[in-house]
Write a protein that holds these residues in place. Structure first.
Motif, PDB file in Angstrom:
ATOM      1  N   VAL A 269       0.822  -1.214   0.000  1.00 50.40           N
ATOM      2  CA  VAL A 269       0.000   0.000   0.000  1.00 50.40           C
ATOM      3  C   VAL A 269       0.853   1.260   0.000  1.00 50.40           C
ATOM      4  O   VAL A 269       0.668   2.146  -0.842  1.00 50.40           O
ATOM      5  CB  VAL A 269      -0.957   0.007   1.216  1.00 50.40           C
ATOM      6  CG1 VAL A 269      -1.916   1.195   1.117  1.00 50.40           C
ATOM      7  CG2 VAL A 269      -1.742  -1.297   1.302  1.00 50.40           C
ATOM      8  N   LEU A 270       1.787   1.346   0.944  1.00 46.81           N
ATOM      9  CA  LEU A 270       2.598   2.554   1.046  1.00 46.81           C
ATOM     10  C   LEU A 270       3.522   2.713  -0.156  1.00 46.81           C
ATOM     11  O   LEU A 270       3.599   3.796  -0.753  1.00 46.81           O
ATOM     12  CB  LEU A 270       3.419   2.532   2.337  1.00 46.81           C
ATOM     13  CG  LEU A 270       4.312   3.759   2.578  1.00 46.81           C
ATOM     14  CD1 LEU A 270       3.476   5.031   2.679  1.00 46.81           C
ATOM     15  CD2 LEU A 270       5.150   3.560   3.838  1.00 46.81           C
ATOM     16  N   GLU A 271       4.199   1.659  -0.539  1.00 48.59           N
ATOM     17  CA  GLU A 271       5.176   1.767  -1.618  1.00 48.59           C
ATOM     18  C   GLU A 271       4.544   1.709  -3.003  1.00 48.59           C
ATOM     19  O   GLU A 271       4.933   2.454  -3.899  1.00 48.59           O
ATOM     20  CB  GLU A 271       6.232   0.664  -1.478  1.00 48.59           C
ATOM     21  CG  GLU A 271       7.011   0.716  -0.178  1.00 48.59           C
ATOM     22  CD  GLU A 271       7.739   2.039   0.026  1.00 48.59           C
ATOM     23  OE1 GLU A 271       8.185   2.649  -0.979  1.00 48.59           O
ATOM     24  OE2 GLU A 271       7.848   2.477   1.186  1.00 48.59           O
TER      25      GLU A 271
ATOM     26  N   GLU B 118       1.050   7.424   7.252  1.00 46.49           N
ATOM     27  CA  GLU B 118       2.078   7.486   6.203  1.00 46.49           C
ATOM     28  C   GLU B 118       1.466   7.301   4.823  1.00 46.49           C
ATOM     29  O   GLU B 118       1.841   7.993   3.865  1.00 46.49           O
ATOM     30  CB  GLU B 118       3.133   6.399   6.442  1.00 46.49           C
ATOM     31  CG  GLU B 118       4.114   6.669   7.561  1.00 46.49           C
ATOM     32  CD  GLU B 118       5.217   5.622   7.573  1.00 46.49           C
ATOM     33  OE1 GLU B 118       6.100   5.679   6.691  1.00 46.49           O
ATOM     34  OE2 GLU B 118       5.178   4.734   8.451  1.00 46.49           O
ATOM     35  N   VAL B 119       0.534   6.360   4.728  1.00 45.55           N
ATOM     36  CA  VAL B 119      -0.136   6.108   3.447  1.00 45.55           C
ATOM     37  C   VAL B 119      -0.912   7.342   3.013  1.00 45.55           C
ATOM     38  O   VAL B 119      -0.846   7.761   1.845  1.00 45.55           O
ATOM     39  CB  VAL B 119      -1.067   4.882   3.558  1.00 45.55           C
ATOM     40  CG1 VAL B 119      -1.979   4.776   2.332  1.00 45.55           C
ATOM     41  CG2 VAL B 119      -0.250   3.610   3.720  1.00 45.55           C
ATOM     42  N   ARG B 120      -1.650   7.917   3.932  1.00 44.62           N
ATOM     43  CA  ARG B 120      -2.416   9.144   3.616  1.00 44.62           C
ATOM     44  C   ARG B 120      -1.488  10.249   3.124  1.00 44.62           C
ATOM     45  O   ARG B 120      -1.764  10.927   2.111  1.00 44.62           O
ATOM     46  CB  ARG B 120      -3.200   9.575   4.850  1.00 44.62           C
ATOM     47  CG  ARG B 120      -3.825  10.981   4.770  1.00 44.62           C
ATOM     48  CD  ARG B 120      -2.934  11.992   5.477  1.00 44.62           C
ATOM     49  NE  ARG B 120      -3.378  13.364   5.344  1.00 44.62           N
ATOM     50  CZ  ARG B 120      -3.818  14.095   6.349  1.00 44.62           C
ATOM     51  NH1 ARG B 120      -3.940  13.563   7.543  1.00 44.62           N
ATOM     52  NH2 ARG B 120      -4.127  15.355   6.144  1.00 44.62           N
ATOM     53  N   MET B 121      -0.385  10.470   3.826  1.00 47.03           N
ATOM     54  CA  MET B 121       0.538  11.536   3.446  1.00 47.03           C
ATOM     55  C   MET B 121       1.187  11.251   2.100  1.00 47.03           C
ATOM     56  O   MET B 121       1.375  12.158   1.276  1.00 47.03           O
ATOM     57  CB  MET B 121       1.600  11.714   4.525  1.00 47.03           C
ATOM     58  CG  MET B 121       1.058  12.220   5.860  1.00 47.03           C
ATOM     59  SD  MET B 121       0.393  13.897   5.767  1.00 47.03           S
ATOM     60  CE  MET B 121       1.921  14.835   5.646  1.00 47.03           C
TER      61      MET B 121
ATOM     62  N   PRO C  18      -0.871  16.361   2.702  1.00 46.64           N
ATOM     63  CA  PRO C  18      -1.206  16.830   4.048  1.00 46.64           C
ATOM     64  C   PRO C  18      -2.519  17.589   4.151  1.00 46.64           C
ATOM     65  O   PRO C  18      -3.038  17.776   5.250  1.00 46.64           O
ATOM     66  CB  PRO C  18      -0.033  17.770   4.374  1.00 46.64           C
ATOM     67  CG  PRO C  18       0.363  18.319   3.027  1.00 46.64           C
ATOM     68  CD  PRO C  18       0.168  17.185   2.052  1.00 46.64           C
ATOM     69  N   ASP C  19      -3.076  18.058   3.025  1.00 51.58           N
ATOM     70  CA  ASP C  19      -4.263  18.902   3.078  1.00 51.58           C
ATOM     71  C   ASP C  19      -5.484  18.145   3.594  1.00 51.58           C
ATOM     72  O   ASP C  19      -5.653  16.949   3.346  1.00 51.58           O
ATOM     73  CB  ASP C  19      -4.592  19.467   1.701  1.00 51.58           C
ATOM     74  CG  ASP C  19      -3.556  20.470   1.213  1.00 51.58           C
ATOM     75  OD1 ASP C  19      -2.664  20.825   2.024  1.00 51.58           O
ATOM     76  OD2 ASP C  19      -3.633  20.898   0.052  1.00 51.58           O
TER      77      ASP C  19
END
Length: 345
Positions: free
Chosen positions: A26-28, A58-61, A66-67
């Motif tokens: 997910v993150l990568e 971390e996934v969201r960012m 960040p908004d």
């Protein structure tokens, strides 16, 4: 679908630790978790909640930035709905304290102005109906035109199930986003609503997407569903590819069939937020109804740091929320900028 055995005490499967798998997948790579994988996250022990929330953040960012998108909602038509959604105090079939009421155009415009003052980019007009009749469609036409003429804000609608003609008319009015929640997993839906089907809701959403409006579709956590059904719901939402998913938590409203259910517990709600973010890494995930009751102030901050990237400010349809100023102060404390209007177009 093949499944891997899971050690529920640790969250480790035959394929490896689920959060380690999620970090790579997910993150990568930006690929949401499967139904089996979402369930593994939901089954993680409580001591791994902080770790799951941190990864979800971390996934969201990484994939959303960040908004935070801020939205206000207003009820154009309250109460008297002919449907039997068991969580809803606006059903005319239940002995609830909510009575039918309408909002006129001037108050609708004023509500939009007050919403815009908070920095919100989205203003959603909601009506408690199975679907709009001609009178309601005309009120929406007049109201949307008046708001667009006076307020610099996106207008969204939530008017129940639609016909193709109604979808086309809303799109022509300039409605930016349409909300129609699936509410829960397909397998659990008959326990929540009996007067219409999950498939009818799905059909409306498909028409909305085809017409070019953004799709807002979420549901309510804590309506007696199992964790497996919660995982099912997450991937069903993901398959819809909605632009926004509102995360609601059950408020056991008096007079409704779900009045006896317990309020979802904070840790359970937070793990659900993390799991839904890992299922939908690129979707707007919005804090909505019930978060105040389930999470309180500290839990709300944990959710914002655990995958949430949008929020409804002010009151909900028939339940009070936190003052908008309190949520805006929270975002400032967390150093999360409010998304500008031109970033949502």
């Amino acid at each position: 679908m093949t499944t891997a055995s899971t050690d529920t005490a640790t969250g480790t499967t035959a394929e490896g630790d689920i959060l380690a798998v999620a970090r790579e997948q997910v993150l990568e790579r930006g690929e949401g978790l499967s139904e089996t994988q979402v369930l593994e996250v939901l089954q993680l022990p409580a001591e791994r909640l902080t770790e799951a929330l941190a990864l979800a953040h971390e996934v969201r960012m990484r994939w959303c930035g960040p908004d935070v998108e801020v939205e206000g909602i207003v009820s154009l038509k309250t109460g008297g709905c002919p449907e039997d959604c068991h969580f809803c105090s606006q059903s005319g079939l239940f002995d609830s304290p909510v009575r039918a009421a309408w909002l006129d155009k001037d108050r609708l415009v004023e509500a939009a102005k007050q919403t815009a003052k908070t920095g919100a980019t989205e203003f959603c007009i909601v009506a408690a109906v199975r679907g709009p009749d001609e009178k309601l469609m005309e009120q929406i036409r007049v109201g949307v035109a008046a708001i667009r003429a006076e307020v610099d804000i996106n207008v969204a609608c939530s008017l129940g199930m639609l016909t193709q003609d109604q979808v086309d008319r809303l799109a022509a009015m300039g409605v930016h986003r349409y909300n129609h929640n699936l509410e829960t997993a397909r397998s659990h839906f008959p326990e929540v609503v009996t007067t219409h089907t999950w498939e009818e809701r799905w059909e409306t959403l498909q028409m909305v997407r085809a017409a070019g409006m953004e799709v807002c579709c979420g549901g309510i956590v804590g309506m007696g569903e199992t964790l497996a059904q919660r995982a099912e719901f997450a991937v069903q939402l993901a398959s819809l590819e909605p632009d926004e998913v509102p995360m609601n938590f059950l408020i056991p409203n008096p007079g409704t069939p779900f009045a006896h259910l317990d309020v979802p517990q904070g840790p359970d709600a937070l793990m659900t937020i993390a799991a839904f973010r890992l299922a939908m890494p690129k979707t707007v995930l919005r804090f909505a109804g019930g978060r105040e009751l389930t999470l309180g102030d500290l839990g709300a901050e944990q959710g914002m740091l655990g995958g949430i990237n949008a929020i409804i400010v002010g009151n909900y349809l028939t339940n009070l929320g936190r003052p908008a100023e309190q949520d805006l102060e929270m975002l400032e404390t967390l150093k999360m900028p409010i998304k500008a209007l031109n970033d949502t177009l």
